[in-house]
Design a protein around this motif. Sequence first.
Motif, mmCIF file in Angstrom:
data_model
loop_
_atom_site.group_PDB
_atom_site.id
_atom_site.type_symbol
_atom_site.label_atom_id
_atom_site.label_comp_id
_atom_site.label_asym_id
_atom_site.label_seq_id
_atom_site.Cartn_x
_atom_site.Cartn_y
_atom_site.Cartn_z
ATOM 1 N N LEU A 27 -89.777 15.890 116.298
ATOM 2 C CA LEU A 27 -90.915 14.958 116.429
ATOM 3 C C LEU A 27 -91.072 14.459 117.870
ATOM 4 C CD1 LEU A 27 -90.558 12.740 113.205
ATOM 5 C CD2 LEU A 27 -91.513 15.027 113.427
ATOM 6 N N THR A 29 -89.068 13.366 119.974
ATOM 7 C CA THR A 29 -88.398 12.092 120.229
ATOM 8 C C THR A 29 -87.881 12.044 121.675
ATOM 9 O OG1 THR A 29 -86.481 13.094 119.196
ATOM 10 C CG2 THR A 29 -87.724 11.505 117.879
ATOM 11 N N LYS A 61 -96.338 17.786 114.293
ATOM 12 C CA LYS A 61 -97.088 16.829 113.475
ATOM 13 C C LYS A 61 -97.439 15.550 114.235
ATOM 14 C CE LYS A 61 -96.599 14.448 108.999
ATOM 15 N NZ LYS A 61 -95.638 14.092 107.939
ATOM 16 N N HIS A 62 -96.542 15.133 115.132
ATOM 17 C CA HIS A 62 -96.733 13.849 115.824
ATOM 18 C C HIS A 62 -96.671 14.019 117.342
ATOM 19 C CE1 HIS A 62 -96.477 11.697 112.048
ATOM 20 N NE2 HIS A 62 -95.344 12.342 111.760
ATOM 21 N N ALA A 65 -92.321 10.498 118.123
ATOM 22 C CA ALA A 65 -91.769 9.447 117.255
ATOM 23 C C ALA A 65 -90.988 8.417 118.057
ATOM 24 C CB ALA A 65 -90.876 10.071 116.190
ATOM 25 N N GLY A 66 -91.180 8.424 119.387
ATOM 26 C CA GLY A 66 -90.514 7.408 120.215
ATOM 27 C C GLY A 66 -89.063 7.741 120.474
ATOM 28 N N MET A 67 -88.328 6.721 120.813
ATOM 29 C CA MET A 67 -86.923 6.922 121.172
ATOM 30 C C MET A 67 -86.162 7.618 120.039
ATOM 31 S SD MET A 67 -85.051 6.177 123.780
ATOM 32 C CE MET A 67 -84.553 4.680 124.589
ATOM 33 N N ALA A 68 -85.365 8.604 120.377
ATOM 34 C CA ALA A 68 -84.505 9.243 119.375
ATOM 35 C C ALA A 68 -83.541 8.186 118.850
ATOM 36 C CB ALA A 68 -83.742 10.395 120.007
ATOM 37 N N LEU A 69 -83.561 7.983 117.526
ATOM 38 C CA LEU A 69 -82.832 6.835 116.971
ATOM 39 C C LEU A 69 -81.329 6.896 117.219
ATOM 40 C CD1 LEU A 69 -84.906 6.272 113.706
ATOM 41 C CD2 LEU A 69 -84.798 4.791 115.737
ATOM 42 N N GLY A 120 -93.622 3.689 119.259
ATOM 43 C CA GLY A 120 -92.612 3.052 120.115
ATOM 44 C C GLY A 120 -92.749 3.434 121.579
ATOM 45 N N GLY A 121 -91.745 4.122 122.087
ATOM 46 C CA GLY A 121 -91.741 4.521 123.501
ATOM 47 C C GLY A 121 -92.945 5.371 123.871
ATOM 48 N N GLN A 143 -93.448 0.223 117.107
ATOM 49 C CA GLN A 143 -92.412 0.346 116.077
ATOM 50 C C GLN A 143 -91.189 -0.520 116.359
ATOM 51 O OE1 GLN A 143 -92.116 1.757 113.249
ATOM 52 N NE2 GLN A 143 -89.965 2.264 112.945
ATOM 53 N N ILE A 147 -87.665 -2.071 114.008
ATOM 54 C CA ILE A 147 -86.243 -1.718 114.102
ATOM 55 C C ILE A 147 -85.459 -2.805 114.843
ATOM 56 C CG2 ILE A 147 -86.670 0.765 113.903
ATOM 57 C CD1 ILE A 147 -86.029 0.913 116.973
ATOM 58 N N VAL A 153 -90.568 -1.214 127.352
ATOM 59 C CA VAL A 153 -90.787 -0.239 128.427
ATOM 60 C C VAL A 153 -92.264 -0.157 128.838
ATOM 61 C CG1 VAL A 153 -90.077 2.043 129.262
ATOM 62 C CG2 VAL A 153 -88.816 1.011 127.429
ATOM 63 N N ARG A 177 -99.745 0.065 111.918
ATOM 64 C CA ARG A 177 -100.311 1.209 112.618
ATOM 65 C C ARG A 177 -101.765 0.943 113.005
ATOM 66 N NH1 ARG A 177 -97.973 6.395 109.174
ATOM 67 N NH2 ARG A 177 -95.767 5.929 109.598
HETATM 68 C C1 LIG Z 1 -87.970 2.539 124.432
HETATM 69 C C2 LIG Z 1 -88.464 3.080 123.167
HETATM 70 C C3 LIG Z 1 -88.192 2.496 121.962
HETATM 71 C C4 LIG Z 1 -88.680 3.111 120.735
HETATM 72 O O1 LIG Z 1 -89.313 4.140 120.755
HETATM 73 S S1 LIG Z 1 -88.303 2.318 119.277
HETATM 74 C C5 LIG Z 1 -89.031 3.322 118.032
HETATM 75 C C6 LIG Z 1 -88.130 4.468 117.609
HETATM 76 N N1 LIG Z 1 -88.820 5.310 116.667
HETATM 77 C C7 LIG Z 1 -88.877 5.058 115.364
HETATM 78 O O2 LIG Z 1 -88.331 4.090 114.860
HETATM 79 C C8 LIG Z 1 -89.652 6.040 114.546
HETATM 80 C C9 LIG Z 1 -89.458 5.837 113.090
HETATM 81 N N2 LIG Z 1 -90.067 6.944 112.362
HETATM 82 C C10 LIG Z 1 -91.274 6.857 111.807
HETATM 83 O O3 LIG Z 1 -91.975 5.869 111.897
HETATM 84 C C11 LIG Z 1 -91.709 8.034 111.032
HETATM 85 O O4 LIG Z 1 -90.602 8.861 110.814
HETATM 86 C C12 LIG Z 1 -92.781 8.886 111.755
HETATM 87 C C13 LIG Z 1 -94.111 8.141 111.733
HETATM 88 C C14 LIG Z 1 -92.383 9.191 113.193
HETATM 89 C C15 LIG Z 1 -92.949 10.237 111.035
HETATM 90 O O5 LIG Z 1 -93.286 10.026 109.669
HETATM 91 P P1 LIG Z 1 -93.379 11.310 108.699
HETATM 92 O O6 LIG Z 1 -94.297 12.297 109.278
HETATM 93 O O7 LIG Z 1 -93.698 10.765 107.345
HETATM 94 O O8 LIG Z 1 -91.937 11.985 108.731
HETATM 95 P P2 LIG Z 1 -90.563 11.357 108.228
HETATM 96 O O9 LIG Z 1 -90.181 11.999 106.942
HETATM 97 O O10 LIG Z 1 -90.578 9.873 108.264
HETATM 98 O O11 LIG Z 1 -89.580 11.843 109.396
HETATM 99 C C16 LIG Z 1 -89.172 13.190 109.496
HETATM 100 C C17 LIG Z 1 -87.739 13.187 109.964
HETATM 101 O O12 LIG Z 1 -87.718 12.725 111.323
HETATM 102 C C18 LIG Z 1 -86.770 11.677 111.420
HETATM 103 N N3 LIG Z 1 -87.183 10.779 112.483
HETATM 104 C C19 LIG Z 1 -88.348 10.111 112.569
HETATM 105 N N4 LIG Z 1 -88.403 9.409 113.694
HETATM 106 C C20 LIG Z 1 -87.227 9.616 114.330
HETATM 107 C C21 LIG Z 1 -86.676 9.138 115.550
HETATM 108 N N5 LIG Z 1 -87.362 8.295 116.351
HETATM 109 N N6 LIG Z 1 -85.459 9.558 115.910
HETATM 110 C C22 LIG Z 1 -84.756 10.408 115.121
HETATM 111 N N7 LIG Z 1 -85.237 10.888 113.955
HETATM 112 C C23 LIG Z 1 -86.449 10.490 113.569
HETATM 113 C C24 LIG Z 1 -86.788 11.029 110.043
HETATM 114 O O13 LIG Z 1 -85.618 10.262 109.853
HETATM 115 C C25 LIG Z 1 -86.861 12.230 109.150
HETATM 116 O O14 LIG Z 1 -85.575 12.812 109.095
HETATM 117 P P3 LIG Z 1 -85.080 13.499 107.722
HETATM 118 O O15 LIG Z 1 -86.039 14.644 107.470
HETATM 119 O O16 LIG Z 1 -83.686 13.976 108.015
HETATM 120 O O17 LIG Z 1 -85.138 12.471 106.655
#
Ligand SMILES: C/C=C/C(=O)SCCNC(=O)CCNC(=O)[C@H](O)C(C)(C)COP(=O)(O)OP(=O)(O)OC[C@H]1O[C@@H](n2cnc3c(N)ncnc32)[C@H](O)[C@@H]1OP(=O)(O)O
Length: 281
Positions: A27, A29, A61-62, A65-69, A120-121, A143, A147, A153, A177
């Motif tokens: 995604l 990330t 798809k996206h 998804a921002g920072m890799a968690l 997010g990022g 986002q 969390i 940033v 959103r």
């Molecule tokens: C400085 C910056 C700070 C930041 O960026 S903080 C924000 C960090 N990002 C997040 O918290 C993103 C959280 N994720 C979401 O909101 C949703 O997901 C999405 C909208 C991105 C995608 O939704 P959908 O299309 O329905 O897919 P899905 O089933 O939720 O996700 C597919 C797989 O991708 C993993 N994933 C999603 N975002 C991240 C991420 N940011 N880092 C690592 N993994 C991620 C999920 O967990 C899952 O994984 P699996 O298929 O194993 O269940």
Amino acid sequence: MALQLSCFSLNITDHIAHLVLNRPDELNTMNPAFWRELDQVLTHLQRVGEARALVISSTGKHFSAGMALDVFGGAIQMDDQSAEGRAAIFDLLTNMQATFSKMESLRIPVIAALHGGCIGGAVDMVTAACIRYASADAFFCIQEINIGMVADVGTLQRLPKLIPLAVVKELAYTGRRLGAQKAMQYGLVNEVFETPEATLAAAMQCAREIAAKPPVAVWGTKQAVNYARDHSVEDSLRQMGWLQGTIWSNAHVREAVTAMKEKRAAEFPPLSELKNFSEFK
Ligand SMILES: C/C=C/C(=O)SCCNC(=O)CCNC(=O)[C@H](O)C(C)(C)COP(=O)(O)OP(=O)(O)OC[C@H]1O[C@@H](n2cnc3c(N)ncnc32)[C@H](O)[C@@H]1OP(=O)(O)O
């Protein structure tokens, strides 16, 4: 010098740089390599000077998804309360912020072609772009609040310059959103297209139009607009005087006017003539 990139692909053709986020399975990330490489790409574009506009798009798809968690608690250890630990977080954060600021102050305009989630990022990132086009499926999400953290940033600093403050607060407090259509109504997005392909085509067309203009004048325009965003009209007019006095080119104006009269495309020297100075640092 060719860049070794694992998170992006970069292509420069006809003075247009196209940077693509290319880890769709993850995604797109933002892992440590993402931050490193993005910074390298921006430095590269500034140095080489061949590109006159930068288009950023993504795959899968996206948009991102921002920072890799797994970075939280992994590469970034937030629980170290020592002075050194807190200082390290400060250092990391300001470095990440500097990458998007580098994008914002890049000599060339940056156009983002967005689709899917911009999370997010990724919101931090695209608020530092000049122009945003989006496909109908695009959405933005601050986002961080979902969390347990404050967006740090650039979103909270740049978004209020783009859309109404009350909307920023609503999005930032709730983590809701914001869809593409509403984002366009608020002015975050310039235009919405049906598909990601149409969005990218519009971004490339805009980049082509920009690339046909004199690069120094485009750079000056970008500086003037960015300065005006952060200063009073009076200060900005004064800055404009100094800026114009610095970058004015009779040759460019003559070439632009002559080309218009002769109904041909104007030709301007590339910014690569500044290359030697850029490599100074
Ligand atoms: C400085 C910056 C700070 C930041 O960026 S903080 C924000 C960090 N990002 C997040 O918290 C993103 C959280 N994720 C979401 O909101 C949703 O997901 C999405 C909208 C991105 C995608 O939704 P959908 O299309 O329905 O897919 P899905 O089933 O939720 O996700 C597919 C797989 O991708 C993993 N994933 C999603 N975002 C991240 C991420 N940011 N880092 C690592 N993994 C991620 C999920 O967990 C899952 O994984 P699996 O298929 O194993 O269940």
